[in-house]
Design an enzyme around this catalytic site. Structure first.
Site, PDB file in Angstrom:
ATOM      1  N   LYS A 153      -9.613   1.031  -6.171  1.00 23.14           N
ATOM      2  CA  LYS A 153      -8.813   1.916  -5.321  1.00 23.14           C
ATOM      3  C   LYS A 153      -8.615   3.226  -6.071  1.00 23.14           C
ATOM      4  CE  LYS A 153      -4.759   1.877  -2.353  1.00 23.14           C
ATOM      5  NZ  LYS A 153      -4.122   3.108  -2.808  1.00 23.14           N
ATOM      6  N   ARG A 183      -6.671  13.050   5.998  1.00 24.00           N
ATOM      7  CA  ARG A 183      -6.196  11.959   6.832  1.00 24.00           C
ATOM      8  C   ARG A 183      -5.034  12.380   7.721  1.00 24.00           C
ATOM      9  NH1 ARG A 183      -3.995   6.265   4.617  1.00 24.00           N
ATOM     10  NH2 ARG A 183      -2.378   7.591   3.755  1.00 24.00           N
ATOM     11  N   LEU A 197      -3.415   0.800   4.393  1.00 22.64           N
ATOM     12  CA  LEU A 197      -3.637  -0.568   3.921  1.00 22.64           C
ATOM     13  C   LEU A 197      -2.331  -1.247   3.575  1.00 22.64           C
ATOM     14  CD1 LEU A 197      -6.631  -0.259   1.434  1.00 22.64           C
ATOM     15  CD2 LEU A 197      -6.603  -1.405   3.641  1.00 22.64           C
TER      16      LEU A 197
END
Ligand code: IVH
Length: 670
Positions: free
Chosen positions: A122, A143, A83
């Site tokens: 978040k 990830r 992001l």
């Protein structure tokens, strides 16, 4: 620092690669998130100005770091994006303008579109992906670099809040993404245990979670007590048209979805949400480092697409950092109530998240050694909400060679007695039970609010009473009289009367408060309440064997051993006799716990802050009256006890028509 764009880009790349490696592979970051973001931004700006500098291996071209070779690769069907950040209101507005322009250019003739956003907290953990086939968890992975991560399925199976089976009707296949994290309370417990076991403590919950997911032995992962919030469906959320619907579907399938997620119709609402949560972050039992703002409509998301590593349809509003660098000027030692020698960092004053930090904890010698912290080092300091600031570690690249290693002294810095460092224990202790530093701490603790609550006997008074030797142990508090108190500086007639009245008043507080105040190792308010409820009098407790003590709920060998050790000491028994002679009530004020009582068969839920009781004390009170305390409100709940800042549980109770009482109401029920 290089002045040519080429040279500078090269430098930045090296620094970012190193930071990524330390963060993702070693779980041991050396620079703050904010510093990292700054480096990355500078590199992105440089590459935008000089596109030739954008090499395929530039860290701007990939997300995170490559997977380590300890695990099998987990290839993501769709890249796991990262992001872009917004650091202030203006950047949020710029994001909104961009979104509306780009979305609008395609959708309406006016060139502007009405955009609905979803605002999510978040969560500061690590992102993972989970594949479910025919409703069963098939595989899960980290990830990694966004394309390939590590397959850590057996570890993820140990996370209680990751469903192994989905609730029906489940789709044939679905990939779910979300955040694995460690609750603050579990983090504190984990670190306390590691400290007791002489293992290095974790700098923050995120590192502990990340290390936990990437353990080679799933049993070790299980011990970390990790949690999971789902926040996205990456593949095959059939029929789902918006992010809000995706979250609904995730809830329906049995995932935990964060309860504070809200939709926002305008960027002003988004900004208000960000402001609210930047202020309220300490109320949560998990760390958040910002807000993720997402375009709700999935078709619009698709249209907006991504540039390099960042989607254009989402941004992360980053809270002000709570980490900073400072210089470790010295290490000072304080002696605690149980004689522990606590090393404290003396820092060059530094602003962290709006407060000036001058001191931070260094835990113990092991912590200092295993993190290689030296006096004179430039260090990384964090301040995570309710916990005291902590020195994370040195910035090795700033070492000059002049730094000095630290050794715990052999003699107590307060009384000069020998210091003991028992094998296998993390803490060093002063061996003199009469050490003035220990006495002050014991007196302070005894008189504190959660214990005997003696108003007027705060830090300063405790200091004066002990240094004048008017109080040598806590029973001396009850031997204080007018004449003795006249010797204390600045004590007039009025304050003497007040203090004597407060001391007198404390005599009837009862066993729970006395046990809390004695400061027996491992016996805090909650354990004291259990012991008081189960044994009723201090004599009964004193006469109980190690084995029988462990029959009480929640009392393990460690606590039982410590209680026994306390009563086995002659000096302690004599002190309790003196308390008794002074008229201190050594019996429980609540009925003995028998399972029967005015609240038998009733189920309670606690929410918010009660005016005069901690959550543990309220739980003990309810249980001692035969009631039961559970965590969430349902139709089976009989009462919700609501205090200040009660949240969603109160709303749920209202919705279900469950009776709501305050602290006073609870007391009158009993
Ligand atoms: S969405 C393209 N939602 O923040 C969308 N991420 O840089 C990507 N994170 O590493 C992620 N809470 O681990 C999303 N509610 C949330 C999140 C969240 C935490 C983390 C995620 C990722 C980082 C984004």
């Amino acid at each position: 620092m290089s002045t040519s764009p080429e040279g500078r880009a090269e430098e930045l790349r090296a620094q970012i690669d190193e930071a990524n490696y330390r963060y993702y592979i070693l779980d041991d970051p050396e620079i703050t998130d904010a510093e990292f973001d700054k480096l990355l931004r500078e590199l992105i700006d440089l590459e935008t100005k000089h596109p030739k500098l954008r090499t395929p291996d530039s860290p701007t071209q990939r997300i995170g770091a490559p997977a380590s070779e300890r695990f099998a690769p987990y290839r993501h069907a769709r890249p796991m994006l990262s992001l872009a950040n917004a650091f202030d209101e203006d950047e949020l507005r710029a994001f909104d303008e961009r979104v509306r322009k780009l979305a609008g250019a395609h959708s309406t003739s006016s060139g502007q579109a009405q955009i609905r956003y979803v605002c999510e907290l978040k969560i500061d953990g690590l992102a993972i992906a989970l594949d479910y086939r025919d409703g069963a968890l098939e595989r899960g992975g980290t990830r990694g670099d966004g394309t390939v991560g590590e397959e850590v399925t057996p570890n993820l199976r140990t996370v209680q809040t990751i469903p192994l089976k989905l609730r029906n009707p489940a789709p044939a296949f679905i990939e779910v993404r979300g955040e694995v994290y460690l609750r603050k309370s579990d983090f504190e417990k984990l670190n306390a245990k590691r400290e007791r076991d002489g293992q290095p403590v974790f700098a923050n919950p995120r590192n502990a979670a990340s290390g936990g997911v990437r353990q080679l032995d799933p049993k070790l992962t299980a011990q970390r007590k990790l949690s999971f919030f789902a926040y996205a469906i990456a593949e095959d959320g059939k029929g789902v048209k918006t992010q809000s619907q995706a979250l609904e579907l995730l809830r329906r399938l049995g995932f935990r979805v964060n309860e504070h997620i809200e939709t926002a119709e305008t960027i002003d609402d988004v900004i208000a949400y960000c402001r609210t949560w930047e202020e309220r972050r300490d109320e949560l039992d998990y760390e958040i480092d910002g807000v993720v703002v997402k375009v709700d409509d999935l078709a619009t998301q698709e249209r907006l697409g991504a540039v390099a590593r960042d989607p254009r349809w989402a941004t992360a509003f980053k809270f002000k950092p709570r980490e900073a660098r400072s210089k470790l000027v010295d290490i000072a030692i304080t002696v605690g109530r149980t004689g522990t020698l606590n090393p404290n960092a003396v820092l060059e004053p530094v602003q962290i998240g709006g407060v000036t930090v001058r001191n931070a904890t260094l835990h113990n010698q092991d912590y200092i050694d295993s993190n290689d912290i030296r006096i004179g080092d430039t260090v990384l300091v964090t301040r995570a909400g309710d916990v005291i600031p902590r020195v994370v570690g040195p910035i090795l690249s700033e070492r000059t060679g002049k730094e000095k290693r630290f050794r715990m002294p052999d003699a107590c810095p307060v009384c000069g007695s020998a210091v003991d460092h028992p094998e296998g224990e993390a803490m060093s202790r002063c061996t003199n039970a009469a050490c003035p530093a220990q006495v002050v701490e014991r007196v302070r603790h005894f008189a504190s609010r959660g214990a005997m609550d003696i108003e007027g006997l705060g830090d300063v008074m405790a200091d004066q009473l002990t240094s004048l030797e008017l109080v040598r142990d806590i029973s001396d508090i009850y031997a204080l009289d007018r004449k003795k108190l006249e010797r204390v500086s600045r004590m007039g007639e009025k304050s003497i009367n007040k203090l004597l009245t407060a001391i007198e008043g404390s005599k009837s507080r009862g066993l729970t408060r006395v046990l809390t105040g004695l400061g027996i190792r491992f016996v805090g308010e909650q354990t004291a309440a259990i012991l008081a409820a189960d044994f009723g009098t201090i004599d009964a407790l004193e006469a109980t064997s190690l084995e029988d003590l462990q029959q009480s709920e929640g009392i393990g060998p460690e606590v039982a051993g410590s209680v026994r050790l306390f009563f086995d000491q002659k000096a302690n028994r004599a002190m309790i006799e003196r308390l008794r002679k002074s008229g201190v009530l050594l019996e429980s004020t609540t009925p003995r716990r028998t399972g029967e009582g005015p609240l038998s068969g009733k189920t309670f839920v606690l929410t918010g802050t009660l005016p005069s009781m901690t959550r543990e004390a309220a739980t003990a009170l309810i249980e001692s009256a035969g009631g039961k305390v559970t965590g969430s409100v349902s139709k089976k709940t009989d009462y919700v006890v609501a205090g200040d800042a009660a949240g969603s549980k109160l709303a749920k109770a209202e919705q279900l028509g469950v009776a709501i009482v305050d602290e006073e109401g609870l007391r009158s029920l009993i």
